[in-house]
Scaffold this active site. Structure first.
Site, short mmCIF file in Angstrom:
data_model
loop_
_atom_site.label_atom_id
_atom_site.label_comp_id
_atom_site.label_asym_id
_atom_site.label_seq_id
_atom_site.Cartn_x
_atom_site.Cartn_y
_atom_site.Cartn_z
CB SER A 69 -0.89 0.03 1.24
OG SER A 69 -2.19 -0.29 0.89
CE LYS A 72 -3.82 1.08 -1.61
NZ LYS A 72 -4.21 0.19 -0.55
CE1 TYR A 193 -3.99 -0.67 -4.73
CE2 TYR A 193 -4.55 -2.98 -5.04
CZ TYR A 193 -4.29 -1.92 -4.20
OH TYR A 193 -4.31 -2.10 -2.85
CE1 TYR A 245 -3.60 -0.34 4.96
CE2 TYR A 245 -2.33 -1.01 6.85
CZ TYR A 245 -2.50 -0.95 5.49
OH TYR A 245 -1.58 -1.52 4.66
CB VAL A 263 -0.49 -5.98 3.99
CG1 VAL A 263 -1.75 -5.30 4.48
CG2 VAL A 263 -0.52 -6.19 2.48
N1 GLU Z 1 -1.90 -5.24 -2.47
C1 GLU Z 1 -2.57 -5.17 -1.21
C2 GLU Z 1 -4.06 -5.27 -1.36
O1 GLU Z 1 -4.61 -4.70 -2.22
C3 GLU Z 1 -2.17 -3.90 -0.52
C4 GLU Z 1 -2.84 -3.76 0.81
C5 GLU Z 1 -2.07 -2.94 1.79
O2 GLU Z 1 -0.84 -2.94 1.83
O3 GLU Z 1 -2.76 -2.28 2.55
O4 GLU Z 1 -4.74 -5.93 -0.64
#
Ligand code: GLU
Length: 310
Positions: A69, A72, A193, A245, A263
Site C-alpha cells: 500500500s 499508493k 494497482y 488504515y 501489508v
Molecule cells: N496489495 C494489497 C491489497 O490490495 C495492498 C494492501 C495494503 O498494503 O494495505 O490488498
C-alpha cells in the site's frame, strides 16, 4: 528534532530495534496474499536518511520486500502531477474512512467516490486516472527515481500470488465501474494497482522516498525537483490522516509522524524538512500495520522529539 551526536542517534536506533523485537510475537504476517505468508516474521530493519545526506541503518535493511500500500503515495503523487488536483479530487475524496483498507461498504452505501486515495478503492480509482497518461514502465521509472533505487523491480511471485487471490479488489474495481468512477478498463486498473503493490523495495528505498516528500519534492542528492511542493504537501497531509488504515487517528496522536504502511510490513515516515524514515517489519497488528514498526516509531518520536506537535 533533538540535536544528538551520530553515536547517540545510532544508540537510539539500536534501542528502538530492541523495543520493536519484543512485540514481534504479538503480530502475524499477512496470509491473504499467500506469498506474503512465507516471509520470516522476525525480520526487522530501519533506515533513517537526513537532509544532509547522513544515513543510519540497523537490522535487516538490505532485505527486499513488496511495497504494497505504500505505493499508493507514489501513485497519488504521479496522478496529481499528471492530472491536476481538480481531476484527482473529483474522483476520490480526502477523508478518513474509518474502515479497513479493503472495505467497500462505505463506497457502496454512503458515497459516490472512494473516501481517500490510501484505501484500495481510492487507489484503484487513482490508477484508472493514470492509465491514459502513463504506462507501468513509466510508473516503475518514477518509483525508482523517487526512491533513488534503480534496483527496484516487480516481485513476480508476489504479483502472481496476489492476482490469483484478488476477488475482493476485483469486486471493488467493478463497484467503482458500476458507479462510473472508473471509466477505463477495469482489468487495466486492477493490473496496474497490483503491479505497483508488488514492487520490491528496502527500508533504504523507503527512507529516500520519505526524505523526498520531506524536502518538498526536491532531491536532496541532486537538487533536481522531482515532485511539486504542492503535491508533496497533499500527499503528506493525507498520509497523516489516512496512512495507517483505521488506526490513523490514534497513530497521529501517539506518534505524530505522517506515515504510510503496507501489508508487506513496510512503513514510510516523513519528518518534515528533516528526515526520511523507512522500516521493514512484516509481523502485522490486527489493522495491518507493522507491529514492531509502530513501536519503533513511537520510541523514535519520543527520543528524538519527532512528533509534529512536540
Ligand atoms: N496489495 C494489497 C491489497 O490490495 C495492498 C494492501 C495494503 O498494503 O494495505 O490488498
Amino acid at each position: 528534532m533533538k540535536k544528538l551526536s551520530e553515536k547517540e542517534i545510532k544508540k537510539v536506533l539500536e534501542k528502538a530495534l530492541e523495543e520493536g523485537r519484543k512485540v514481534i510475537p504479538d503480530g502475524h504476517v499477512a496470509t491473504y496474499i499467500p506469498q506474503l505468508g512465507l516471509v520470516d516474521p522476525n525480520l526487522l530493519g530501519i533506515t533513517i536518511v537526513t537532509k544532509d545526506g547522513d544515513v543510519y541503518s540497523v537490522g535487516d535493511c538490505d532485505t527486499r520486500f513488496t511495497i504494497q500500500s505504500i505505493s499508493k503515495t507514489i501513485s497519488l503523487a504521479v496522478a496529481l502531477e499528471l492530472c491536476g488536483r481538480e481531476e484527482v479530487f473529483s474522483t476520490v475524496g480526502m477523508e478518513p474512512s474509518g474502515e479497513a483498507f479493503n472495505s467497500m461498504v462505505e463506497l457502496d452505501l454512503n458515497s459516490n467516490k472512494p473516501y481517500n486515495p490510501m484505501i484500495n478503492s481510492g487507489a484503484i480509482a487513482v490508477e484508472s486516472l493514470i492509465i491514459p497518461k502513463a504506462s507501468f514502465s513509466d510508473m516503475l521509472l518514477y518509483t525508482k527515481r523517487f526512491c533513488d533505487d534503480m534496483e527496484i523491480t516487480i516481485d513476480d511471485a508476489t504479483y502472481a500470488s496476489e492476482m490469483s487471490h484478488s476477488s475482493r479488489n476485483r469486486a471493488i474495481a467493478y463497484l467503482l465501474q458500476s458507479k462510473d468512477i472508473i471509466k477505463t478498463d477495469v482489468d487495466d486498473s486492477m493490473v496496474l494497482y497490483t503491479r505497483m503493490c508488488s514492487l520490491s523495495v528496502t527500508s533504504r528505498s523507503l527512507a529516500n522516498l520519505a526524505l523526498l516528500f520531506a524536502m518538498g519534492g526536491v532531491s536532496p542528492k541532486t537538487g533536481e525537483r522531482l515532485i511539486s511542493a504542492e503535491t508533496c504537501r497533499i500527499v503528506k497531509t493525507i498520509m497523516m490522516t489516512c496512512g495507517m488504515y483505521d488506526g490513523s487517528g490514534e497513530f497521529a496522536v501517539e506518534v505524530g509522524i505522517p506515515t504510510k504502511s503496507g501489508v508487506g510490513g513496510g512503513l514510510l515516515s516523513v519528518v518534515d524538512k528533516e528526515l526520511g524514515i523507512g522500516i521493514y517489519g512484516p509481523s502485522l497488528d490486527a489493522k495491518g500495520n507493522s507491529i514492531a514498526g509502530k513501536v519503533m516509531l513511537k520510541y523514535l518520536a519520543d527520543e528524538l522529539e519527532l512528533h509534529l506537535f512536540s
